[in-house]
Design an enzyme around this catalytic site. Structure first.
Site, PDB file in Angstrom:
ATOM      1  N   ASP A 153       0.880  -1.150   0.000  1.00 54.89           N
ATOM      2  CA  ASP A 153       0.000   0.000   0.000  1.00 54.89           C
ATOM      3  C   ASP A 153       0.930   1.215   0.000  1.00 54.89           C
ATOM      4  O   ASP A 153       2.121   1.103   0.267  1.00 54.89           O
ATOM      5  CB  ASP A 153      -0.962  -0.009   1.188  1.00 54.89           C
ATOM      6  CG  ASP A 153      -2.155   0.902   0.904  1.00 54.89           C
ATOM      7  OD1 ASP A 153      -2.048   1.741  -0.013  1.00 54.89           O
ATOM      8  OD2 ASP A 153      -3.186   0.784   1.583  1.00 54.89           O
TER       9      ASP A 153
HETATM   10  C1  BGC Z   1      -4.882   3.310  -0.195  1.00 61.85           C
HETATM   11  C2  BGC Z   1      -4.932   2.330  -1.346  1.00 61.85           C
HETATM   12  C3  BGC Z   1      -4.730   3.064  -2.633  1.00 61.85           C
HETATM   13  C4  BGC Z   1      -3.408   3.810  -2.570  1.00 61.85           C
HETATM   14  C5  BGC Z   1      -3.093   4.603  -3.812  1.00 61.85           C
HETATM   15  C6  BGC Z   1      -3.643   4.169  -0.230  1.00 61.85           C
HETATM   16  O1  BGC Z   1      -3.702   5.177   0.713  1.00 61.85           O
HETATM   17  O2  BGC Z   1      -4.967   2.628   1.026  1.00 61.85           O
HETATM   18  O3  BGC Z   1      -6.150   1.649  -1.346  1.00 61.85           O
HETATM   19  O4  BGC Z   1      -4.797   2.190  -3.704  1.00 61.85           O
HETATM   20  O5  BGC Z   1      -3.440   4.726  -1.496  1.00 61.85           O
HETATM   21  O6  BGC Z   1      -3.930   5.689  -3.931  1.00 61.85           O
END
Ligand code: BGC
Length: 723
Positions: A255
């Site tokens: 993530d």
């Molecule tokens: C989120 C993800 C997301 C990523 C990119 C993160 O903060 O938890 O679900 O895909 O950001 O935007």
């Protein structure tokens, strides 16, 4: 010379990839031989907010990623979270995944996946960051709307065709967030402690289905810890279970900002590191990417021999494999930008996902020809819900508001509108109070309600911080912004009030008995207003079913039945004290009546399950139980019912939930029609995870197969024996 050799290898490899996997693997080996250590390391971390670098020298492309999971997100700047301001990056906003789950219709999940994958492909994305399959443990979780509800079987069945649909476009789905990311509070550090049994029975099955059945090409780690280690580089979760037991051959992506340690990231299966900021989670400074855990520090450990080169080779092999499936596959389709067919898919999913919770004296459908004055009250009647919520926010070509949809379909009625309350502007990570006078708004709404024949209150949550939004949970089960009190006052001046809830979570309903009708309308995306009007007018007969239990009060939910260590934890640790009894498993086993049960949803017609039979009542472990169910539409409009089969282990050596969903089928029936459908339940799905042997176990003996139309509407019980 070498350059041309590799280029031709790439091209040839792409063409034969489908027929000859071995050849592709051999070619990957050849490419790895050509790469320098520096080039290999470079491929394992970001070069911008949403891309990772290729190797120009050899013609190896970059990988471009995008959120996910409800539409293809607008372009973000190279190195900041600001939108890039392109004019060609609008998308179809599909309904939120809770709505998709509520359709109980895997065919719609496939259409959804194909359509969103086409848009991702057209926009030159190689990885779409979705679907989300974290289990709905608490109604407070700010991101439940991005997931598929509380039941592992439902989430598994629904995520597989979504993934397959996306990937038919040569775009990798990226199932997220692996694993145990069931709340947003303290998400970047909370250490989840959960029994192995709950992990395997509740929290992992949808990921497992994504890998083993959906054949997903990438998976995203989560922010939180599990048993003291961050999940994005977790030995047990990634090396042992995901890549070991399940044989995952794709790419593990962090993530954004969830990597914390070079050794662990290198050795515990992380393949691509994204979003790390050298000075915090969301910002970076010059050359920040060089200082990622899987950048220079990784290179150093490889160079000085502390980490073996085979470690980086494995990561690069997986990344190249993903490329052969996506951006190095010369035969993949070209994709399509947002178009009418995609809006049609969005509308169909929305129509089938809306859940009718209450309908006193057939309040709905409202006849558009004879309905006179409708007061539409509530901020959510006009609010754009594709905005807010965090990373799933979308820039959509259009978003039909509920008010717009209602006005269009009820063109002959007089429609009045009052906001009733104001929540303030949408802001990520902050609560900004409204500057409007709540008292004036309330008085205007009451005056509007008094003069109308019918009041449609369109409220709920709204993707503001703490209202269904990333990086924060809700602070209570009740409706925010004074909506409960407002509803009381509206209901005091008008008897014909129906409530349309726009939310991704269960809410408390202290006004339930006074409402004539209640509709759960989720976040429906581009076609919101059309789909709501389709249902309210009866153009569409509702057939959605709740993918989560609505509790009467928060303490009725298993996660909240214990001390705060269960939820939200003590700031360091958290213990999932309800164990395997998540959602209806808790309610049914503990005999706590829900407000609305899992699997529940009304229709404008009525259905009857006439019979449920099996050819035998004795089965062996590798048998598949086939249940024939005769179901009739006993009313006078066409409709669809979801036949659900729950399994109850009558006598077990361990505690088992009162019932567990193991099969379902949505069946469309014309008015008066009867159909015989067949549902299949493999006997080995009756297993439980036995912690004494660290494996699944099937026990002999009596099982009840409970056939019904909701978890609390069981119509037939079949008694069988497993030999
Ligand atoms: C989120 C993800 C997301 C990523 C990119 C993160 O903060 O938890 O679900 O895909 O950001 O935007």
């Amino acid at each position: 010379m070498k350059y041309f050799l590799i280029l031709s290898l790439l091209f040839f490899g792409a063409v034969v990839s489908a027929q000859n996997l071995d050849k592709v693997e051999n070619q990957i080996d050849e490419i790895i031989k050509e790469l320098t250590l520096e080039e290999k390391v470079k491929m394992c971390h970001a070069q911008s907010k949403f891309s990772s670098p290729g190797v120009e020298r050899l013609g190896i492309p970059e990988i471009w990623m995008s959120d996910g999971p409800h539409g293809v997100r607008a372009e973000i700047e190279w190195d900041s979270w600001s939108y890039a301001g392109w004019t060609n990056d609008s998308c179809t906003a599909f309904p939120a995944l809770t709505c998709l789950a509520a359709t109980f219709n895997p065919e719609l999940a496939r259409k959804y996946g194909v359509a969103i994958g086409e848009e991702a492909r057209y926009r030159k994305k190689d990885i779409l960051l979705g679907p989300g399959v974290n289990i709905y443990r608490t109604p407070l979780n700010g991101r439940n709307f991005e997931y598929m509800g509380e039941d592992p079987y439902l989430a598994s069945v629904m995520c597989v065709p979504y993934i397959q649909g996306v990937q038919t476009n040569g775009v990798a789905a990226c199932v997220k967030h692996y694993a145990l990311n069931n709340q947003e509070v303290w998400r970047d550090h909370i250490n989840v402690k959960v029994s192995d049994r709950a992990l395997h029975e509740i929290y992992l099955p949808a990921f497992k289905a994504a890998v083993k059945e959906g054949k997903v090409w990438s998976i995203m780690g989560a922010y939180n810890k599990y048993n003291g280690q961050h999940t994005s580089h977790h030995k047990v979760l990634i090396n042992d279970i995901l890549k070991g037991d399940w044989g995952f051959d794709g790419v593990v992506v962090t993530d954004w900002g969830s990597a914390h340690d070079t050794q662990e990231a290198a050795l515990n299966g992380l393949d691509i590191e994204m979003g790390t900021g050298t000075d915090g989670l969301t910002s970076s400074k010059e050359n920040a990417y060089d200082y990622y855990y899987l950048a220079k520090p990784f290179l150093e450990l490889l160079k000085n021999g502390e980490i073996d080169e085979s470690v980086v080779d494995d990561k690069v092999r997986r990344i190249l494999r993903l490329m052969y499936r996506t951006n190095m596959n010369q035969t993949r389709p070209l994709g399509r930008k947002a178009n009418q067919q995609h809006f049609d898919v969005a509308r169909e999913v929305a129509q089938e996902g809306v859940v009718l919770l209450k309908n006193k004296n057939s309040f709905f459908p409202l006849n558009p020809e004879t309905t006179q004055t409708i007061a539409v009250i509530g901020e959510n009647a006009t609010r754009m819900m594709t905005i807010g919520g965090g990373s799933s926010e979308l820039k959509t070509v259009h978003e039909i508001s509920p008010l717009e949809g209602i006005k269009k379909r009820f063109a002959n009625a007089t429609i009045t509108h009052a906001m009733g309350y104001s929540s303030g502007p949408s802001a990520y990570g902050r609560v900004i109070p409204s500057h409007l006078s709540q008292d004036s708004l309330k008085r205007a709404a009451i005056a509007t309600a008094r003069q109308a024949d019918i009041v449609l209150f369109v409220g709920g949550l709204n993707k503001n911080h703490e209202q269904d939004c990333e990086n924060g949970d809700r602070t209570g089960l009740n409706l925010p912004f004074g909506q409960d009190a407002l509803l009381d006052e509206i209901m005091a001046v008008n008897n014909n009030v129906a409530v349309v809830l726009v939310s991704g979570n269960a809410v408390a309903m202290p006004w339930k008995t006074k409402a004539q009708a209640i509709v759960q309308a989720w976040y429906l995306g581009s076609e919101t207003g059309h789909a709501i009007a389709d249902v309210l007018s009866g153009d569409v007969n509702p057939s959605g079913k709740l993918p989560m239990t609505f509790p009467v009060k928060l303490e009725d939910n298993g996660a909240h039945a214990f001390d705060p260590l269960s939820y939200p934890g003590d700031g360091v640790d958290q213990v999932y004290k309800e164990d395997i009894l998540v959602g209806y498993r808790w309610h049914d086993t503990k005999k706590i009546k829900p407000l609305y049960a899992f699997g529940y949803g009304l229709s404008y017609t009525s259905f009857k399950i006439n019979s449920a039979t099996t050819v035998s009542n004795s089965f062996k472990a590798d048998d598949v139980v086939k249940i024939k169910v005769s179901v009739s539409n006993t009313g006078d409009v066409d409709g669809a019912e979801v036949v659900q089969v729950y399994v109850k282990d009558v006598k077990s050596s361990v505690m088992r939930p009162a019932k567990e969903l193991k099969a379902f089928k949505k069946v469309k029936l014309a008015a008066g029609e009867t159909k015989k459908i067949e549902l299949e339940l493999p006997v080995n799905s009756f297993v439980f995870y036995d912690e004494s042997i660290n494996d699944w176990k099937l026990e002999k003996g009596a099982y009840h197969l409970l056939v019904g139309t909701a978890s609390n509407q069981i119509k037939k019980t079949l008694k069988i024996e497993v030999q």
